[in-house]
Design a protein around this motif. Sequence first.
Motif, PDB file in Angstrom:
ATOM      1  N   ASP A 241      -5.752  -5.374  16.779  1.00 59.88           N
ATOM      2  CA  ASP A 241      -4.576  -4.817  16.097  1.00 59.88           C
ATOM      3  C   ASP A 241      -4.196  -5.665  14.878  1.00 59.88           C
ATOM      4  N   ALA A 242      -4.205  -6.980  15.039  1.00 57.84           N
ATOM      5  CA  ALA A 242      -3.878  -7.866  13.924  1.00 57.84           C
ATOM      6  C   ALA A 242      -4.922  -7.774  12.815  1.00 57.84           C
ATOM      7  N   LEU A 243      -6.190  -7.662  13.187  1.00 59.18           N
ATOM      8  CA  LEU A 243      -7.249  -7.556  12.181  1.00 59.18           C
ATOM      9  C   LEU A 243      -7.148  -6.249  11.403  1.00 59.18           C
ATOM     10  N   ARG A 244      -6.797  -5.165  12.082  1.00 63.25           N
ATOM     11  CA  ARG A 244      -6.657  -3.886  11.364  1.00 63.25           C
ATOM     12  C   ARG A 244      -5.524  -3.946  10.349  1.00 63.25           C
ATOM     13  N   GLY A 245      -4.478  -4.667  10.656  1.00 59.36           N
ATOM     14  CA  GLY A 245      -3.357  -4.742   9.740  1.00 59.36           C
ATOM     15  C   GLY A 245      -3.600  -5.637   8.541  1.00 59.36           C
ATOM     16  N   THR A 246      -4.555  -6.583   8.652  1.00 60.14           N
ATOM     17  CA  THR A 246      -4.792  -7.528   7.562  1.00 60.14           C
ATOM     18  C   THR A 246      -6.130  -7.308   6.860  1.00 60.14           C
ATOM     19  N   MET A 247      -7.130  -6.867   7.595  1.00 62.93           N
ATOM     20  CA  MET A 247      -8.485  -6.772   7.042  1.00 62.93           C
ATOM     21  C   MET A 247      -8.681  -5.536   6.174  1.00 62.93           C
ATOM     22  N   LEU A 248      -8.021  -4.436   6.519  1.00 60.27           N
ATOM     23  CA  LEU A 248      -8.275  -3.155   5.870  1.00 60.27           C
ATOM     24  C   LEU A 248      -7.243  -2.859   4.780  1.00 60.27           C
ATOM     25  N   ALA A 249      -7.711  -2.173   3.746  1.00 57.45           N
ATOM     26  CA  ALA A 249      -6.843  -1.875   2.600  1.00 57.45           C
ATOM     27  C   ALA A 249      -5.670  -0.991   3.009  1.00 57.45           C
ATOM     28  N   ASN A 250      -5.921   0.004   3.858  1.00 57.68           N
ATOM     29  CA  ASN A 250      -4.865   0.924   4.287  1.00 57.68           C
ATOM     30  C   ASN A 250      -4.531   0.756   5.763  1.00 57.68           C
ATOM     31  N   GLY A 251      -4.922  -0.378   6.311  1.00 58.77           N
ATOM     32  CA  GLY A 251      -4.692  -0.596   7.734  1.00 58.77           C
ATOM     33  C   GLY A 251      -3.261  -0.996   8.034  1.00 58.77           C
ATOM     34  N   ARG A 252      -2.868  -0.767   9.269  1.00 61.75           N
ATOM     35  CA  ARG A 252      -1.529  -1.178   9.697  1.00 61.75           C
ATOM     36  C   ARG A 252      -1.585  -1.620  11.153  1.00 61.75           C
ATOM     37  N   SER A 253      -0.740  -2.557  11.471  1.00 62.83           N
ATOM     38  CA  SER A 253      -0.670  -3.090  12.825  1.00 62.83           C
ATOM     39  C   SER A 253       0.348  -2.303  13.640  1.00 62.83           C
ATOM     40  N   ILE A 254      -0.002  -1.952  14.848  1.00 63.39           N
ATOM     41  CA  ILE A 254       0.902  -1.200  15.721  1.00 63.39           C
ATOM     42  C   ILE A 254       1.972  -2.118  16.301  1.00 63.39           C
ATOM     43  N   TYR A 255       1.576  -3.281  16.749  1.00 61.79           N
ATOM     44  CA  TYR A 255       2.511  -4.192  17.410  1.00 61.79           C
ATOM     45  C   TYR A 255       3.167  -5.174  16.441  1.00 61.79           C
ATOM     46  N   GLY A 256       2.582  -5.351  15.261  1.00 64.69           N
ATOM     47  CA  GLY A 256       3.097  -6.320  14.297  1.00 64.69           C
ATOM     48  C   GLY A 256       2.240  -7.574  14.285  1.00 64.69           C
ATOM     49  N   PHE A 257       1.933  -8.053  13.083  1.00 67.46           N
ATOM     50  CA  PHE A 257       1.048  -9.210  12.951  1.00 67.46           C
ATOM     51  C   PHE A 257       1.614 -10.431  13.668  1.00 67.46           C
ATOM     52  N   GLY A 258       2.912 -10.687  13.508  1.00 73.66           N
ATOM     53  CA  GLY A 258       3.526 -11.843  14.156  1.00 73.66           C
ATOM     54  C   GLY A 258       3.459 -11.756  15.670  1.00 73.66           C
ATOM     55  N   THR A 259       3.719 -10.577  16.217  1.00 69.02           N
ATOM     56  CA  THR A 259       3.661 -10.392  17.672  1.00 69.02           C
ATOM     57  C   THR A 259       2.256 -10.621  18.191  1.00 69.02           C
ATOM     58  N   ASP A 260       1.267 -10.066  17.490  1.00 70.21           N
ATOM     59  CA  ASP A 260      -0.130 -10.246  17.904  1.00 70.21           C
ATOM     60  C   ASP A 260      -0.506 -11.728  17.932  1.00 70.21           C
ATOM     61  N   CYS A 261      -0.126 -12.458  16.894  1.00 68.64           N
ATOM     62  CA  CYS A 261      -0.471 -13.883  16.813  1.00 68.64           C
ATOM     63  C   CYS A 261       0.250 -14.691  17.885  1.00 68.64           C
ATOM     64  N   LEU A 262       1.496 -14.365  18.157  1.00 70.95           N
ATOM     65  CA  LEU A 262       2.246 -15.087  19.187  1.00 70.95           C
ATOM     66  C   LEU A 262       1.640 -14.864  20.567  1.00 70.95           C
ATOM     67  N   ILE A 263       1.204 -13.635  20.839  1.00 73.87           N
ATOM     68  CA  ILE A 263       0.577 -13.345  22.133  1.00 73.87           C
ATOM     69  C   ILE A 263      -0.730 -14.124  22.272  1.00 73.87           C
ATOM     70  N   LEU A 264      -1.546 -14.118  21.225  1.00 71.43           N
ATOM     71  CA  LEU A 264      -2.811 -14.861  21.272  1.00 71.43           C
ATOM     72  C   LEU A 264      -2.552 -16.359  21.439  1.00 71.43           C
ATOM     73  N   LEU A 265      -1.563 -16.885  20.720  1.00 71.00           N
ATOM     74  CA  LEU A 265      -1.246 -18.307  20.818  1.00 71.00           C
ATOM     75  C   LEU A 265      -0.753 -18.656  22.222  1.00 71.00           C
ATOM     76  N   ALA A 266       0.071 -17.799  22.800  1.00 70.55           N
ATOM     77  CA  ALA A 266       0.570 -18.054  24.156  1.00 70.55           C
ATOM     78  C   ALA A 266      -0.574 -18.077  25.158  1.00 70.55           C
ATOM     79  N   VAL A 267      -1.528 -17.165  25.008  1.00 74.84           N
ATOM     80  CA  VAL A 267      -2.690 -17.137  25.906  1.00 74.84           C
ATOM     81  C   VAL A 267      -3.513 -18.409  25.744  1.00 74.84           C
ATOM     82  N   VAL A 268      -3.687 -18.862  24.502  1.00 72.23           N
ATOM     83  CA  VAL A 268      -4.444 -20.094  24.251  1.00 72.23           C
ATOM     84  C   VAL A 268      -3.773 -21.285  24.930  1.00 72.23           C
ATOM     85  N   VAL A 269      -2.455 -21.383  24.819  1.00 66.24           N
ATOM     86  CA  VAL A 269      -1.724 -22.507  25.426  1.00 66.24           C
ATOM     87  C   VAL A 269      -1.888 -22.503  26.941  1.00 66.24           C
ATOM     88  N   VAL A 270      -1.714 -21.343  27.556  1.00 67.45           N
ATOM     89  CA  VAL A 270      -1.822 -21.244  29.018  1.00 67.45           C
ATOM     90  C   VAL A 270      -3.239 -21.569  29.476  1.00 67.45           C
TER      91      VAL A 270
END
Length: 284
Positions: A241-270
Motif C-alpha cells: 500500500d505504501a509503495l503504491r502511494g509513492t512509487m506510481l505517478a497516479n498511485g494512492r495509498s488506502i491506509y496512508g503512508f504514515g500509517t503504513d510506515c508506523l505499522i511496519l516499524l512497530a512490527v520490526v520493533v516487536v
Amino acid sequence: MKPQESGALLNGWVKPKHKRANNWLSAISELIRKTIVLTELEVRKLLHDPSDLFVRAAQPVLWLVIFGQVFAKIRAIPSNGLPYLDFMAAGILAQSVLFVAIFSGGMSIIWERDLGTVHKFLASPTPRAAMVLGKALSAGVRGFCQVIVIYLLSLLIGVHLNLNPLAFLGVVLVVFLGAACFCTFSLIIGCLVKSRERFTGIGQLLTMPLFFASNAIYPIVLMPIWLRSIAHLNPLTYMVDALRGTMLANGRSIYGFGTDCLILLAVVVVLTFICGRLYPSIAT
C-alpha cells in the motif's frame, strides 16, 4: 579507633551519581554504532559474491514481463483506476523484497552457526539487538538493489513511475522497513529450526502465503472475508500500500503512508525484541 558506621563508604570510594539520561543516550549510541558496523560487515559479504542479486532479479522480470503482460490484456482484475502493470509493479517490488529478506536472513545465521561465527559474536559485548538489526539493514541494502532493477524494468515496459526524488526516498524507506520486518521474521525461524534443509522448506512454505494473502497482485476486496482478515494482519499488505502511494505517478495509498510506515516499524520493533531473546539459542 572508631567502629565503621553502618552504611558508611570506605575511604577512596565515591558514591556513583547515576544519570539516567546519559546512560540511555550512550546505550542508544552504542547500539547504533555496532548496528552500522555489523551492517557494513554483511554488505561486504554481498560485495564479495553479488551473484545472488542477479539470481533474485530474474523473478520480478518473469512476473512483470510474462504474468503482468498477460493479465493486463485480460483486464480481469480491478486495479483501482490504475493500469494493471502499474498496479502490479508495486506488488512485485514488495514480493522481491520479501523473498530476498526471508532467504537472506535465517539462512545466513544458520551458515554462521555452522562456521562458528555466531559463537564469537555472542561472546562479545555486542548487544543482541545490534546483531539482529545489522542483518535487517543489510537485507534493506539487498532490497534497494531490487528497487533499481524493478524501476529500470518498469520504465522499459511503460509503467508510470513517480520520479520525484522525495517519492523515491519514500520508496527506499518503505523497502528498508519491509526488508527489516521480514528479515527479523526469518531470523526467528532460523533460531528455531537451526537446519538449512528445514529452513528452506519452511521459508518456501511461508513466502507464498504471505504474498498471495496480500494486495500485491489483486485488491483485498476480491478476497473472501476470512482471507481479508489475514490480509489486514499481513505486513506485506501495508508495504504494498505504501509503495503504491509513492512509487506510481497516479498511485494512492488506502491506509496512508504514515500509517503504513508506523505499522511496519512497530512490527520490526516487536520482532527484533523476540529475535534478540532467541538469538543465543542458535549457538546451542
